[in-house]
Write a protein that holds these residues in place. Structure first.
Motif, PDB file in Angstrom:
ATOM      1  N   THR A 180       0.833  -1.211   0.000  1.00  0.00           N
ATOM      2  CA  THR A 180       0.000   0.000   0.000  1.00  0.00           C
ATOM      3  C   THR A 180       0.868   1.263   0.000  1.00  0.00           C
ATOM      4  O   THR A 180       0.470   2.297  -0.530  1.00  0.00           O
ATOM      5  CB  THR A 180      -0.995   0.026   1.186  1.00  0.00           C
ATOM      6  N   THR A 181       2.084   1.139   0.561  1.00  0.00           N
ATOM      7  CA  THR A 181       3.040   2.252   0.533  1.00  0.00           C
ATOM      8  C   THR A 181       3.409   2.636  -0.901  1.00  0.00           C
ATOM      9  O   THR A 181       3.682   3.798  -1.180  1.00  0.00           O
ATOM     10  CB  THR A 181       4.298   1.835   1.336  1.00  0.00           C
ATOM     11  N   LEU A 182       3.394   1.658  -1.807  1.00  0.00           N
ATOM     12  CA  LEU A 182       3.758   1.947  -3.202  1.00  0.00           C
ATOM     13  C   LEU A 182       2.788   2.933  -3.844  1.00  0.00           C
ATOM     14  O   LEU A 182       3.085   3.526  -4.876  1.00  0.00           O
ATOM     15  CB  LEU A 182       3.806   0.649  -4.020  1.00  0.00           C
ATOM     16  N   PHE A 183       1.626   3.092  -3.235  1.00  0.00           N
ATOM     17  CA  PHE A 183       0.637   4.040  -3.760  1.00  0.00           C
ATOM     18  C   PHE A 183       0.351   5.151  -2.740  1.00  0.00           C
ATOM     19  O   PHE A 183      -0.722   5.730  -2.714  1.00  0.00           O
ATOM     20  CB  PHE A 183      -0.628   3.287  -4.193  1.00  0.00           C
ATOM     21  N   ASN A 184       1.340   5.372  -1.884  1.00  0.00           N
ATOM     22  CA  ASN A 184       1.320   6.505  -0.959  1.00  0.00           C
ATOM     23  C   ASN A 184       0.127   6.491   0.000  1.00  0.00           C
ATOM     24  O   ASN A 184      -0.403   7.544   0.379  1.00  0.00           O
ATOM     25  CB  ASN A 184       1.372   7.820  -1.748  1.00  0.00           C
TER      26      ASN A 184
END
Ligand SMILES: [Zn+2]
Length: 579
Positions: free
Chosen positions: A279-283
């Protein structure tokens, strides 16, 4: 008139019937000792959505079990379809439950949370600007594999599901490789909801201590920039204070194995294979909740429930800031020009805090002939510990302007499409000068890991080359919402790259070769026409003793310098346009 009267009576009766549906959960009826089956959870939400216009129950794709993946949506505007989720301006929260169905705390906490909000006018008002989205049970196959034994160290509930999914995958390692239908459907939900805040509910194993609940936020240096700072300096303290005010003590996830927590520990590094790493990959501000296995089920569910409310409150109170940070994130990454792909713990810069533990010691085992770790609950302590939650970058890459991928690599393209990556297709066959990545070295695990022989410690060598591309090949600009996803999957040296997850293993093997007796003459001719290579060859014989002893190695070395050697060998089919 008579007809109308009968009709309205019917409506009253049916309305009354709906209002009378009993939404007391099995968890409550059993006084906090039981969790419902998958079918009971599904029918509970079906009834809830039938009874309350603010609750919608949607299906997003399939899971490996054959059953569809459900998403429950709370929205005070009323029934909500997929398109309305995508376009809503509200705060977006996504809660994931039952990724490990033996760790069912979130399943029960979420049932209570949505019911209590929807049945309370005041709570509905508080969360009127929120779109609360809940995956009731993510690992459905695991939930259907119900038993009372597989969580050997866990204090309730009486029955629960199994960690592996219908095909025995651990779904909390599958977010990048997407071997399962579950992961593919999850990405559909994730991109529809585009959550500002994501919460994944678990139960921990490991050390014993006084806390019943721990937080495992995505690692803040890896999250990076203003987002990481905000997570560490605002969200974490808010959550800790908010729960403390409710009388609940919480600690950072105790990432301690085979020793005791009083010696301190480093933060868990959630690479993109994990839910919050993904989910971090999409901020998205992501966290896992890890309740403590040895605490009674009732307390674990109650504290998970309170944590969910605290995170909802933070999101409500700070929605402008959260949305602003997320909106600027891609621009800031592009501005940086480089992107970190590997990290290490900074041992010089721990955070110190008072930890509530139990004295631990090693005593003689009554079972084996060795020692065992024993936590003495009659000796609680509060001690300052070192929490190594700061990481430093150990490798970064220059962000290319675009990637080029030949169209044959369809499994990679499928995953890009599942993640809303934008691209164009080449209109003509074209020769383009690109940066080429050659695999220089890598290691491979010796036992299968999640259906793969995972590579690690991968190193590449880059060169500029003219490469022939064909009409229809994929041109993928990096300046887009999924920039981090692209960098973390397409850069071979990133921990969870597609290379490391075996998507490109066919390039590791040569498809053509030579017969030495035939090639001998060609080699002689080649060396005489290429004196520089000949000189290099002779120097290598003088300096490399193994090489000097092996005629096979020598001939192979010459072969690899000739045009006969196939270009695809060890060459990653992910090409970079730097400017
Ligand atoms: Zn878990």
């Amino acid at each position: 008139m008579k007809k109308l009267l009968i009709l309205s009576l019917l409506i009253v009766v049916s309305c009354n019937q709906k209002k009378e549906t009993d939404f007391t959960t099995l968890f409550e009826k059993s006084e906090g000792t039981e969790t419902p089956t998958y079918k009971e959870v599904t029918s509970y939400y079906k009834d809830l959505s039938d009874s309350y216009s603010e609750i919608s129950m949607l299906e997003f794709g399939k899971t490996d079990s054959g059953n569809p993946l459900h998403l429950i949506v709370f929205n005070t505007d009323g029934k909500t379809n997929k398109n309305e989720i995508k376009t809503s301006k509200k705060n977006r929260i996504l809660i994931n439950n039952g990724i490990h169905p033996g760790e069912s705390d979130g399943i029960d906490a979420s049932m209570l949370l949505l019911r209590n909000i929807v049945q309370s006018d005041s709570l509905k008002k508080v969360y009127k600007n929120s779109l609360i989205c809940v995956i009731p049970v993510y690992n459905i196959g695991g939930a259907l594999n119900r038993n009372s034994h597989t969580r050997a160290n866990q204090n309730g509930p009486k029955e629960y599901g199994f960690r592996g999914n219908a095909r025995n995958f651990d779904l909390n390692r599958d977010f990048i490789k997407q071997d399962t239908k579950n992961a593919q459907s999850f990405s559909e939900i994730f991109h529809a909801v585009n959550p500002d805040v994501f919460i994944d509910n678990h139960v921990s194993n490991g050390a014993d201590y006084q806390y019943a609940i721990t937080h495992l936020f995505t690692q803040h240096n890896k999250f990076g920039g203003d987002l990481g700072t905000y997570l560490e300096n605002e969200i974490r303290p808010y959550l800790e204070n908010s729960l403390n005010k409710k009388g609940i003590a919480i600690t950072p996830y105790v990432n301690v194995w085979g020793t005791t927590p009083d010696k301190g520990w480093s933060q868990f590094m959630d690479s993109p294979r994990y839910s919050t790493g993904y989910t971090t990959l999409f901020n998205t501000f992501g966290m896992m909740v890890e309740t403590h296995m040895l605490k009674p089920y009732k307390i674990r569910v109650e504290q998970t429930y309170e944590l969910l409310f605290s995170m909802l409150d933070f999101t409500e109170e700070n929605s402008t800031k959260i949305k602003d940070l997320r909106a600027k994130a891609v621009e800031k990454i592009v501005e940086n020009k480089t992107y970190p792909i590997q990290f290490a713990v900074n041992r010089d810069n721990p955070t110190k805090f008072n930890f509530k533990g139990y004295e631990g010691s090693y005593i003689d085992s009554k079972v084996t002939n060795g020692k065992r770790l024993f936590y003495d609950k009659t000796k609680p302590f509060e001690k300052e510990v070192n929490y190594f939650n700061n990481f430093i970058t150990t490798k970064e890459v220059t962000i290319p302007k675009a990637y080029l991928i030949p169209q044959g690599w369809c499994k990679v393209i499928d995953r890009l499409q599942n993640n809303n990556i934008e691209f164009t297709r080449l209109k003509n066959d074209t020769i383009i000068t690109v940066e080429v990545q050659h695999i220089k070295s890598f290691k491979t695990v010796s036992n299968p890991f999640e259906g793969h022989y995972l590579h690690y410690n991968t190193e590449i060598e880059s060169s500029l080359e003219e490469i022939q591309f064909l009409e229809g090949d994929y041109l993928i600009p990096t300046n887009q919402n999924g920039i981090r996803y692209l960098l973390e999957t397409l850069e071979a040296e990133a921990v969870d790259s597609f290379f490391n997850w075996n998507f490109f293993d066919t390039i590791l093997q040569r498809k053509e070769g030579f017969s030495p007796y035939v090639f001998e003459d060609k080699a002689e001719d080649f060396l005489s026409k290429n004196p520089l290579i000949k000189a290099e060859f002779e120097a290598k014989i003088k300096t490399d003793t193994t090489f000097a002893k092996s005629s096979v190695m020598q001939l192979n070395w010459i072969y690899m310098q000739t045009p006969h050697y196939e270009p695809a060998h060890m060459r990653l089919p992910v090409f970079k346009i730097q400017k």
